[in-house]
Motif scaffolding. Structure first.
Motif, mmCIF file in Angstrom:
data_model
loop_
_atom_site.group_PDB
_atom_site.id
_atom_site.type_symbol
_atom_site.label_atom_id
_atom_site.label_comp_id
_atom_site.label_asym_id
_atom_site.label_seq_id
_atom_site.Cartn_x
_atom_site.Cartn_y
_atom_site.Cartn_z
ATOM 1 N N TYR A 183 0.029 11.385 -1.253
ATOM 2 C CA TYR A 183 -0.143 9.958 -1.098
ATOM 3 C C TYR A 183 1.020 9.198 -1.715
ATOM 4 O O TYR A 183 1.803 9.735 -2.485
ATOM 5 N N GLU B 164 -0.519 4.922 0.893
ATOM 6 C CA GLU B 164 -0.853 5.977 1.852
ATOM 7 C C GLU B 164 -1.656 7.043 1.124
ATOM 8 O O GLU B 164 -1.474 7.241 -0.076
ATOM 9 N N SER C 57 -3.650 6.154 4.951
ATOM 10 C CA SER C 57 -4.209 4.898 5.445
ATOM 11 C C SER C 57 -5.710 4.781 5.200
ATOM 12 O O SER C 57 -6.231 3.682 5.054
ATOM 13 N N ASN C 58 -6.405 5.917 5.129
ATOM 14 C CA ASN C 58 -7.866 5.842 4.985
ATOM 15 C C ASN C 58 -8.313 5.362 3.605
ATOM 16 O O ASN C 58 -9.458 4.954 3.418
ATOM 17 N N ILE C 59 -7.398 5.388 2.624
ATOM 18 C CA ILE C 59 -7.743 4.825 1.308
ATOM 19 C C ILE C 59 -6.714 3.773 0.880
ATOM 20 O O ILE C 59 -6.651 3.398 -0.286
ATOM 21 N N SER C 60 -5.918 3.319 1.826
ATOM 22 C CA SER C 60 -4.918 2.297 1.519
ATOM 23 C C SER C 60 -5.582 1.040 0.971
ATOM 24 O O SER C 60 -6.603 0.577 1.481
ATOM 25 N N LEU D 210 -14.487 0.539 0.803
ATOM 26 C CA LEU D 210 -14.545 1.993 0.763
ATOM 27 C C LEU D 210 -15.601 2.492 -0.205
ATOM 28 O O LEU D 210 -15.985 1.799 -1.156
ATOM 29 N N VAL E 104 -13.985 8.682 -2.483
ATOM 30 C CA VAL E 104 -12.530 8.692 -2.550
ATOM 31 C C VAL E 104 -12.046 9.579 -3.681
ATOM 32 O O VAL E 104 -11.172 10.433 -3.510
#
Length: 209
Positions: free
Chosen positions: A76, A94, A96-99, A117, A122
């Motif tokens: 990331y 990065e 993107s799913n946890i940006s 989220l 996470v």
């Protein structure tokens, strides 16, 4: 005629002394400039560069992180902002799913930001993200507080080394500094088995003061 000669000699003498004075002033100015350039430019000693790192008060940086474990490997990109010993933050850029996930530490308190989220999920999937080992400030603190901390060097880089011990777990941290410009380039964190668990590449480090 003698008087005219004497006047010419006096004029020549004055010009000579003025020229000498100008040369002396030029040498003094040049010497001062070289000393200043030596301290502030690329000619700093290795110890000076190490001290610059250890004395950083505030900075912001973007890092590329690779974390390895027995089960998986995560990568990331993180933006870090360090304002003081009591305030710093990390923001995930990065993947993107946890940006947008922010980890803010203020006066010892940890705050997570991103209501969109499931943060518990996470941090189960992205180990080390909530720990401060990724912080450059954490390395500085560990280096200062460990009497066995030291640095070595070669033609191109300085390697600062320190250890962090928690219960039976020992981490070896190595910070690499470019000798040409004094900038931080990368950090490696090894686990107890001396395997690289975390690899950090510094895209940039901006020191604010």
């Amino acid at each position: 005629m003698n008087k005219l000669k004497d006047k010419k000699v006096i004029r020549i003498s004055k010009r000579f002394y003025i020229l000498i004075l100008i040369l002396i002033l030029f040498v003094i100015f040049f010497a001062f400039f070289m000393v200043k350039n030596f301290k502030s430019g690329n000619n700093k000693s290795s110890q000076d560069m190490v001290n610059d790192i250890l004395n950083m008060k505030t900075y912001n940086t973007i890092i590329e992180v690779e974390v390895k474990s027995n089960k998986n490997q995560n990568k990331y990109v993180i933006k870090q902002v360090y304002n003081s010993e009591n305030e710093n933050s990390q923001e995930v850029i990065e993947p993107s799913n946890i940006s947008g996930v922010k980890i803010i530490k203020t006066n010892g308190d940890l705050k997570l930001e991103n209501s969109k989220l499931n943060l518990i999920s996470v941090f189960q999937n992205y180990i080390y993200l909530s720990e401060n080992d990724l912080d450059l400030s954490s390395f500085i603190s560990d280096y200062r507080n460990n009497e066995n901390s030291n640095y070595t060097e070669n033609n191109d880089e300085i390697v600062m080394r320190t250890e962090k011990v928690n219960s039976n777990n020992k981490k070896i941290k190595k910070l690499y500094i470019n000798k040409k410009n004094g900038k931080v380039e990368k950090m490696e964190i090894e686990d107890t088995n001396k395997k690289t668990a975390v690899y950090i590449l510094y895209r940039e480090v901006n020191v604010n003061s």
